[in-house]
Motif scaffolding. Structure first.
Motif, PDB file in Angstrom:
ATOM      1  N   LEU A 160       0.845  -1.189   0.000  1.00  0.00           N
ATOM      2  CA  LEU A 160       0.000   0.000   0.000  1.00  0.00           C
ATOM      3  C   LEU A 160       0.883   1.243   0.000  1.00  0.00           C
ATOM      4  O   LEU A 160       1.832   1.341   0.783  1.00  0.00           O
ATOM      5  N   HIS A 161       0.564   2.196  -0.883  1.00  0.00           N
ATOM      6  CA  HIS A 161       1.238   3.492  -0.919  1.00  0.00           C
ATOM      7  C   HIS A 161       0.173   4.571  -0.704  1.00  0.00           C
ATOM      8  O   HIS A 161      -0.847   4.576  -1.395  1.00  0.00           O
ATOM      9  N   GLU A 162       0.413   5.461   0.234  1.00  0.00           N
ATOM     10  CA  GLU A 162      -0.571   6.511   0.499  1.00  0.00           C
ATOM     11  C   GLU A 162       0.156   7.824   0.768  1.00  0.00           C
ATOM     12  O   GLU A 162       1.120   7.873   1.519  1.00  0.00           O
ATOM     13  N   ASN A 163      -0.326   8.897   0.113  1.00  0.00           N
ATOM     14  CA  ASN A 163       0.238  10.227   0.297  1.00  0.00           C
ATOM     15  C   ASN A 163      -0.898  11.214   0.543  1.00  0.00           C
ATOM     16  O   ASN A 163      -1.914  11.179  -0.161  1.00  0.00           O
ATOM     17  N   VAL A 164      -0.730  12.080   1.534  1.00  0.00           N
ATOM     18  CA  VAL A 164      -1.728  13.111   1.813  1.00  0.00           C
ATOM     19  C   VAL A 164      -1.011  14.440   1.995  1.00  0.00           C
ATOM     20  O   VAL A 164       0.152  14.486   2.417  1.00  0.00           O
ATOM     21  N   SER A 165      -1.691  15.530   1.678  1.00  0.00           N
ATOM     22  CA  SER A 165      -1.107  16.850   1.881  1.00  0.00           C
ATOM     23  C   SER A 165      -2.214  17.882   2.032  1.00  0.00           C
ATOM     24  O   SER A 165      -3.320  17.717   1.514  1.00  0.00           O
ATOM     25  N   THR A 166      -1.894  18.927   2.767  1.00  0.00           N
ATOM     26  CA  THR A 166      -2.776  20.077   2.916  1.00  0.00           C
ATOM     27  C   THR A 166      -1.942  21.305   2.604  1.00  0.00           C
ATOM     28  O   THR A 166      -0.922  21.558   3.273  1.00  0.00           O
ATOM     29  N   VAL A 167      -2.352  22.064   1.578  1.00  0.00           N
ATOM     30  CA  VAL A 167      -1.520  23.145   1.047  1.00  0.00           C
ATOM     31  C   VAL A 167      -2.334  24.433   0.984  1.00  0.00           C
ATOM     32  O   VAL A 167      -3.479  24.440   0.513  1.00  0.00           O
ATOM     33  N   TYR A 168      -1.739  25.532   1.460  1.00  0.00           N
ATOM     34  CA  TYR A 168      -2.362  26.842   1.333  1.00  0.00           C
ATOM     35  C   TYR A 168      -2.318  27.309  -0.118  1.00  0.00           C
ATOM     36  O   TYR A 168      -1.528  26.815  -0.922  1.00  0.00           O
ATOM     37  N   ARG A 169      -3.155  28.306  -0.433  1.00  0.00           N
ATOM     38  CA  ARG A 169      -3.191  28.822  -1.796  1.00  0.00           C
ATOM     39  C   ARG A 169      -1.837  29.395  -2.215  1.00  0.00           C
ATOM     40  O   ARG A 169      -1.474  29.360  -3.389  1.00  0.00           O
ATOM     41  N   SER A 170      -1.087  29.910  -1.272  1.00  0.00           N
ATOM     42  CA  SER A 170       0.222  30.478  -1.570  1.00  0.00           C
ATOM     43  C   SER A 170       1.223  29.416  -1.999  1.00  0.00           C
ATOM     44  O   SER A 170       2.297  29.734  -2.500  1.00  0.00           O
ATOM     45  N   GLY A 171       0.876  28.123  -1.776  1.00  0.00           N
ATOM     46  CA  GLY A 171       1.790  27.032  -2.071  1.00  0.00           C
ATOM     47  C   GLY A 171       2.498  26.505  -0.842  1.00  0.00           C
ATOM     48  O   GLY A 171       3.182  25.471  -0.913  1.00  0.00           O
ATOM     49  N   MET A 172       2.369  27.195   0.290  1.00  0.00           N
ATOM     50  CA  MET A 172       3.000  26.731   1.522  1.00  0.00           C
ATOM     51  C   MET A 172       2.277  25.492   2.031  1.00  0.00           C
ATOM     52  O   MET A 172       1.052  25.441   2.066  1.00  0.00           O
ATOM     53  N   ILE A 173       3.036  24.486   2.414  1.00  0.00           N
ATOM     54  CA  ILE A 173       2.466  23.218   2.883  1.00  0.00           C
ATOM     55  C   ILE A 173       2.157  23.322   4.368  1.00  0.00           C
ATOM     56  O   ILE A 173       3.037  23.626   5.176  1.00  0.00           O
ATOM     57  N   TYR A 174       0.919  23.081   4.734  1.00  0.00           N
ATOM     58  CA  TYR A 174       0.552  23.010   6.142  1.00  0.00           C
ATOM     59  C   TYR A 174       0.986  21.669   6.729  1.00  0.00           C
ATOM     60  O   TYR A 174       1.592  21.619   7.794  1.00  0.00           O
ATOM     61  N   SER A 175       0.652  20.585   6.029  1.00  0.00           N
ATOM     62  CA  SER A 175       1.056  19.266   6.498  1.00  0.00           C
ATOM     63  C   SER A 175       1.169  18.322   5.318  1.00  0.00           C
ATOM     64  O   SER A 175       0.529  18.513   4.282  1.00  0.00           O
ATOM     65  N   SER A 176       2.002  17.303   5.473  1.00  0.00           N
ATOM     66  CA  SER A 176       2.119  16.262   4.457  1.00  0.00           C
ATOM     67  C   SER A 176       2.527  14.975   5.136  1.00  0.00           C
ATOM     68  O   SER A 176       3.159  14.991   6.199  1.00  0.00           O
TER      69      SER A 176
END
Length: 335
Positions: A83-99
């Motif tokens: 199993l491979h799983e990737n998640v991310s939460t990104v602001y509109r500016s492109g800055m990553i909140y979490s990954s």
């Protein structure tokens, strides 16, 4: 189903002609016409059914999401897979909140496994964390690495045996229930067909979210969800990608998740290179350890330490996550 993509069933209309059946000579020799009464249809015409492409899947889209989810799980039951799983939460500016990311190599009985989980939060207070678990069915070893150092553990489950895989992942690694829930909460359609490694796949697209229950409840106002999945004729979902827009403390963010399955039936578990170091240096933990990717929660756990995008849950420790800095374009909308 996506009503714009549905082919309307053809209704067959019976046109009945009542004509001359012949001449009958009456008593006065005047010809009389007799009419044959038209047959009255007794049944309503039925639409032509779309053929099943896979369990729960028709040419129109996902007709029965739980049948599809069960079919997906049955392909993985009793066999090995990765199993491979990737998640991310990104602001509109492109800055990553979490990954975060997971690679889990799993044997047929789930007793032997190897799991690598990494994650990060956009905050100087939380370094990138990597956690690795390895189990041979008798003993589970783990190593946690961050900028604060490296720690080894012998992780035990509730019965003081090896830590079960589903406690490590805090979820069903087949994702069958999540798949059923996602497909059931969207309008879906089959957009095309493709072939990968000799396997025919149907590309299914979901949109027009009808229920936010299928999404992570951590974010506010989730909307504009799009789901793309690749399904084979057995109902096995080789891959799916989910993307939607939401709000985080009033700031717009884009949430993305990608899940893939590879090496079905051919995944093997090898002793990790850190095995000897773990045996020499490990401490023994009898508390139940649960790790999750960002946005995956375990309601049964009482304390959660969110670090570097991976939630590390133990019965004995609690850490409060720092708040990530707000982006400069906090009031902009996500396109």
């Amino acid at each position: 189903m996506d009503r714009s993509g549905r082919v309307e069933a053809v209704l067959v209309l019976a046109v009945v002609l009542a004509g001359c059946n012949g001449l009958v000579i009456g008593g006065e020799g005047t010809p009389e016409r007799t009419l044959t009464p038209a047959a009255v249809p007794t049944d309503e015409p039925t639409p032509t059914p779309r053929p099943d492409l896979a369990p729960g899947l028709t040419g129109d889209g996902v007709a029965d999401p739980f049948t599809l989810g069960n079919a997906h799980a049955s392909v993985l039951a009793g066999t090995s897979y990765t199993l491979h799983e990737n998640v991310s939460t990104v602001y509109r500016s492109g800055m990553i909140y979490s990954s975060g990311a997971v690679e889990a190599r799993i044997t047929a009985d789930e007793g032997r496994y190897s799991v690598i989980q990494t994650g990060s939060l956009t905050s100087a207070s939380f370094p990138v964390i990597e956690e690795r678990f390895w189990s041979n069915g008798d003993r589970t070893l783990s190593v946690r690495t961050s900028t604060d150092g490296t720690a080894y553990e012998i992780a035990r489950g509730g019965d003081d045996g090896p830590l079960p895989l589903r406690q490590v992942m805090a979820d069903d690694p087949t994702n069958s229930e999540r798949i059923a829930t996602l497909f059931g909460a969207m309008e879906t359609r089959v957009v095309d067909r493709t072939v990968r490694n000799g396997t025919r796949l149907y590309r299914v697209r979901g949109s027009d979210l009808t229920s936010t229950f299928a999404l992570d409840d951590e974010w506010e106002n989730p909307h504009n969800a799009v789901l793309v999945a690749f399904v084979d004729p057995r109902g096995f979902v080789h891959e799916y990608r989910l993307r939607y827009v939401a709000s985080l403390d009033g700031d717009p963010v884009r949430v993305s998740r990608r899940v893939r399955y590879t090496d079905v039936g051919s995944t093997t578990i090898e002793r990790p290179p850190w095995y000897e170091a773990a045996v020499r240096n490990a401490t023994t933990t009898s508390s139940n350890v649960t790790t999750t990717l960002p946005n995956r929660t375990d309601a049964s756990t009482a304390t959660t330490a969110t670090a570097a995008g991976v939630s590390l849950v133990t019965a004995a420790s609690t850490t409060t996550a720092a708040t990530a800095p707000s982006p400069s374009s906090a009031n902009a909308s996500v396109g």
